[in-house]
Motif scaffolding. Sequence first.
Motif, PDB file in Angstrom:
ATOM      1  N   ARG A   1       0.828  -1.205   0.000  1.00  0.00           N
ATOM      2  CA  ARG A   1       0.000   0.000   0.000  1.00  0.00           C
ATOM      3  C   ARG A   1       0.868   1.265   0.000  1.00  0.00           C
ATOM      4  O   ARG A   1       0.571   2.221  -0.724  1.00  0.00           O
ATOM      5  CB  ARG A   1      -0.947  -0.006   1.202  1.00  0.00           C
ATOM      6  CG  ARG A   1      -2.073  -1.030   1.075  1.00  0.00           C
ATOM      7  CD  ARG A   1      -3.052  -0.915   2.239  1.00  0.00           C
ATOM      8  NE  ARG A   1      -4.146  -1.860   2.134  1.00  0.00           N
ATOM      9  CZ  ARG A   1      -5.286  -1.677   1.462  1.00  0.00           C
ATOM     10  NH1 ARG A   1      -5.460  -0.543   0.794  1.00  0.00           N
ATOM     11  NH2 ARG A   1      -6.238  -2.587   1.445  1.00  0.00           N
ATOM     12  N   LYS A   2       1.934   1.261   0.807  1.00  0.00           N
ATOM     13  CA  LYS A   2       2.823   2.427   0.847  1.00  0.00           C
ATOM     14  C   LYS A   2       3.464   2.677  -0.510  1.00  0.00           C
ATOM     15  O   LYS A   2       3.566   3.810  -0.978  1.00  0.00           O
ATOM     16  CB  LYS A   2       3.903   2.228   1.909  1.00  0.00           C
ATOM     17  CG  LYS A   2       3.412   2.346   3.339  1.00  0.00           C
ATOM     18  CD  LYS A   2       4.551   2.099   4.326  1.00  0.00           C
ATOM     19  CE  LYS A   2       4.060   2.201   5.778  1.00  0.00           C
ATOM     20  NZ  LYS A   2       5.150   1.866   6.730  1.00  0.00           N
ATOM     21  N   THR A   3       3.898   1.600  -1.155  1.00  0.00           N
ATOM     22  CA  THR A   3       4.531   1.710  -2.472  1.00  0.00           C
ATOM     23  C   THR A   3       3.537   2.228  -3.501  1.00  0.00           C
ATOM     24  O   THR A   3       3.876   3.071  -4.340  1.00  0.00           O
ATOM     25  CB  THR A   3       5.087   0.341  -2.916  1.00  0.00           C
ATOM     26  OG1 THR A   3       5.985  -0.141  -1.917  1.00  0.00           O
ATOM     27  CG2 THR A   3       5.818   0.447  -4.233  1.00  0.00           C
ATOM     28  N   LEU A   4       2.313   1.732  -3.447  1.00  0.00           N
ATOM     29  CA  LEU A   4       1.265   2.158  -4.374  1.00  0.00           C
ATOM     30  C   LEU A   4       0.967   3.648  -4.217  1.00  0.00           C
ATOM     31  O   LEU A   4       0.908   4.398  -5.196  1.00  0.00           O
ATOM     32  CB  LEU A   4      -0.003   1.331  -4.140  1.00  0.00           C
ATOM     33  CG  LEU A   4      -1.224   1.668  -4.996  1.00  0.00           C
ATOM     34  CD1 LEU A   4      -0.935   1.469  -6.479  1.00  0.00           C
ATOM     35  CD2 LEU A   4      -2.422   0.808  -4.560  1.00  0.00           C
ATOM     36  N   VAL A   5       0.785   4.086  -2.979  1.00  0.00           N
ATOM     37  CA  VAL A   5       0.504   5.502  -2.713  1.00  0.00           C
ATOM     38  C   VAL A   5       1.666   6.371  -3.186  1.00  0.00           C
ATOM     39  O   VAL A   5       1.466   7.404  -3.838  1.00  0.00           O
ATOM     40  CB  VAL A   5       0.219   5.734  -1.213  1.00  0.00           C
ATOM     41  CG1 VAL A   5       0.135   7.229  -0.896  1.00  0.00           C
ATOM     42  CG2 VAL A   5      -1.083   5.038  -0.806  1.00  0.00           C
ATOM     43  N   SER A   6       2.885   5.958  -2.892  1.00  0.00           N
ATOM     44  CA  SER A   6       4.065   6.715  -3.292  1.00  0.00           C
ATOM     45  C   SER A   6       4.163   6.839  -4.809  1.00  0.00           C
ATOM     46  O   SER A   6       4.429   7.919  -5.353  1.00  0.00           O
ATOM     47  CB  SER A   6       5.324   6.040  -2.748  1.00  0.00           C
ATOM     48  OG  SER A   6       6.489   6.664  -3.237  1.00  0.00           O
ATOM     49  N   ALA A   7       3.921   5.717  -5.524  1.00  0.00           N
ATOM     50  CA  ALA A   7       3.987   5.733  -6.987  1.00  0.00           C
ATOM     51  C   ALA A   7       2.926   6.669  -7.569  1.00  0.00           C
ATOM     52  O   ALA A   7       3.198   7.437  -8.513  1.00  0.00           O
ATOM     53  CB  ALA A   7       3.803   4.318  -7.530  1.00  0.00           C
ATOM     54  N   LEU A   8       1.722   6.628  -7.013  1.00  0.00           N
ATOM     55  CA  LEU A   8       0.644   7.490  -7.504  1.00  0.00           C
ATOM     56  C   LEU A   8       0.930   8.966  -7.234  1.00  0.00           C
ATOM     57  O   LEU A   8       0.668   9.831  -8.077  1.00  0.00           O
ATOM     58  CB  LEU A   8      -0.685   7.079  -6.869  1.00  0.00           C
ATOM     59  CG  LEU A   8      -1.298   5.784  -7.421  1.00  0.00           C
ATOM     60  CD1 LEU A   8      -2.396   5.270  -6.503  1.00  0.00           C
ATOM     61  CD2 LEU A   8      -1.828   6.011  -8.833  1.00  0.00           C
ATOM     62  N   GLU A   9       1.470   9.265  -6.076  1.00  0.00           N
ATOM     63  CA  GLU A   9       1.799  10.660  -5.751  1.00  0.00           C
ATOM     64  C   GLU A   9       2.823  11.218  -6.746  1.00  0.00           C
ATOM     65  O   GLU A   9       2.704  12.370  -7.178  1.00  0.00           O
ATOM     66  CB  GLU A   9       2.323  10.763  -4.320  1.00  0.00           C
ATOM     67  CG  GLU A   9       1.225  10.613  -3.287  1.00  0.00           C
ATOM     68  CD  GLU A   9       1.758  10.592  -1.855  1.00  0.00           C
ATOM     69  OE1 GLU A   9       0.953  10.864  -0.939  1.00  0.00           O
ATOM     70  OE2 GLU A   9       2.961  10.294  -1.657  1.00  0.00           O
ATOM     71  N   LYS A  10       3.785  10.405  -7.122  1.00  0.00           N
ATOM     72  CA  LYS A  10       4.768  10.849  -8.130  1.00  0.00           C
ATOM     73  C   LYS A  10       4.093  11.088  -9.473  1.00  0.00           C
ATOM     74  O   LYS A  10       4.366  12.073 -10.155  1.00  0.00           O
ATOM     75  CB  LYS A  10       5.869   9.786  -8.299  1.00  0.00           C
ATOM     76  CG  LYS A  10       6.863   9.710  -7.163  1.00  0.00           C
ATOM     77  CD  LYS A  10       7.879   8.593  -7.428  1.00  0.00           C
ATOM     78  CE  LYS A  10       8.743   8.336  -6.209  1.00  0.00           C
ATOM     79  NZ  LYS A  10       9.618   7.145  -6.409  1.00  0.00           N
ATOM     80  N   GLN A  11       3.211  10.176  -9.862  1.00  0.00           N
ATOM     81  CA  GLN A  11       2.562  10.284 -11.166  1.00  0.00           C
ATOM     82  C   GLN A  11       1.608  11.478 -11.245  1.00  0.00           C
ATOM     83  O   GLN A  11       1.379  12.029 -12.317  1.00  0.00           O
ATOM     84  CB  GLN A  11       1.833   8.976 -11.485  1.00  0.00           C
ATOM     85  CG  GLN A  11       2.788   7.815 -11.726  1.00  0.00           C
ATOM     86  CD  GLN A  11       2.082   6.488 -11.963  1.00  0.00           C
ATOM     87  OE1 GLN A  11       0.897   6.449 -12.277  1.00  0.00           O
ATOM     88  NE2 GLN A  11       2.821   5.386 -11.813  1.00  0.00           N
ATOM     89  N   TYR A  12       1.069  11.875 -10.106  1.00  0.00           N
ATOM     90  CA  TYR A  12       0.131  12.998 -10.067  1.00  0.00           C
ATOM     91  C   TYR A  12       0.816  14.328  -9.718  1.00  0.00           C
ATOM     92  O   TYR A  12       0.140  15.348  -9.613  1.00  0.00           O
ATOM     93  CB  TYR A  12      -0.974  12.723  -9.053  1.00  0.00           C
ATOM     94  CG  TYR A  12      -2.163  11.966  -9.626  1.00  0.00           C
ATOM     95  CD1 TYR A  12      -3.256  12.649 -10.143  1.00  0.00           C
ATOM     96  CD2 TYR A  12      -2.178  10.576  -9.655  1.00  0.00           C
ATOM     97  CE1 TYR A  12      -4.344  11.966 -10.668  1.00  0.00           C
ATOM     98  CE2 TYR A  12      -3.258   9.878 -10.173  1.00  0.00           C
ATOM     99  CZ  TYR A  12      -4.337  10.580 -10.683  1.00  0.00           C
ATOM    100  OH  TYR A  12      -5.413   9.904 -11.203  1.00  0.00           O
TER     101      TYR A  12
END
Length: 532
Positions: A60-71
């Motif tokens: 979950r942490k990795t997913l949130v981090s990846a999305l924050e970068k993409q957005y």
Amino acid sequence: MPTDCISYQESGYFTSLINDYLNQKPDVQSLYHRFPTLENFEKQLLEKEKNFNSSDNLKRKTLVSALEKQYSKLNVSDLTKLNIQALGSSKTFTITTGHQLNLFTGPLYFLYKIVSTINLTKQLKLKYPEYNFVPVYWMATEDHDFEEINYFNLHGKKVRWNTESGGPVGRLSTQGLEEVFEIFSLELGIGKNAEYLKKLFHESYVNHTNLADATRFLANELFGKTGLVILDADTPELKKIFIPHAKEELLKQTSYQKVMETSEKLKDYNIQVNPREINLFYIEDDFRERIILQNGYYYINNRELKFTQSEIVQLLENHPEKFSPNVIMRPLYQEVILPNLCYIGGGGELAYWLELKSYFEASDVTFPILLLRNSVLLATEKLAKKADKLNLTWKDLFSKQQDLMNAKVKTFSEFPIDFTEQKAFLRKQFDDLNEMANQTDKSFIGAVKAQEVKQIKGLDNLEKRLLKAEKKKHQEELERIADLQNELFPNKSLQERIVNFSEFYLGYGDVLLDKLFEELNPLEQEFKVVVL
């Protein structure tokens, strides 16, 4: 206007496999986990909660981090921000749809997939308020079939991006789309909605350097305010989570074995995809090629690259971004990195998902609920009134054109054109003659049968000639029916598979999306007719 409903099964546009799935036929029940009903989501929630959260919270942490970068460079709505953050919670789950990076969304069903996904999350929140449900659009950034996505249709013309690509399309440069923008702008003409579409295209494609960023911007502009989360899984940090499954594939080829076993259960249907021995690609910016295992070495197709087993495993662990799942493994990758409950897709997509359940079980990953996306026929008020005047139901209009013409001629005619009764009477007479021949001289049986065939064929020909004459008599009305059907079903195909959303946005603006959100119920097995 017509008010009848058309089920997916009655529409004539779905395969026998999908119809049997929708009808929950016993023959296909072993191919899916749970059928999409609101009640079944409770069991799915509990199972996915246990399966996905059994490890630490790293996923979950990795997913949130990846999305924050993409957005990070987008104008993000408060609801989307909340949804991204909520993915860090063990009480948050996703509903996912996936789609190629079609130029300017491609055909209309791009909208229907996403609206279905968003609307289902709303229904689930009402039913299970203690959980959070996030709609996700999975961008197919790693696909390399550029010819499928480099155009869209507007007013019967193809707006095409003429460039070349052999690698993952998400990494493709948007160079050359300025020329497409000019052509598109001329076709749109003037007006408030036309200006919005021009601005949307320019800001999406001309102002971004690669196709993934352009598509993310476009989808965010159209759906961001609804809380949609757009994911590009072509990232090293997300691929790292998938390393154990990719390694299993390289060393044991589990997907091939399991999918081939399932294919045997599907032998009476048309198989959607066939697995390869290794269902992973090797990717760089400019190519995506199959990995082939031969004589103990791993070869990269069409490239002078060769690895030993230890070398390719080491490459995977150091550079997981160089490995790309194909159509067989991509669903597993999705379900490994997302706390996902349900995948929403078209008939073709669900057909290949139905090949994968045993592979998921072998991988110890929860198989998602599979939901057929909403299908829609958009009709203007004017066309709906035309249908009324011609005494046509929506079910009539979904018929094949020749069948529709024949049916309408028979209703227009002042006398019956159907010789079924006469043929039945004739067959009864020949049954009697056959019985007489059996009891007297069996050598006459062949002659009796030949005469029966000849006379039935004669009645068939008379019926066809009479139908043709009546068609000529009612030609004007039949042409109006054909014109109406051709408007609703361009190229005698489904509108949603051909027409781009901009064609309707020009006339209706934001009403188009508002109407779709209002009328589409993802759990209804009904081909929706939406009158604008």
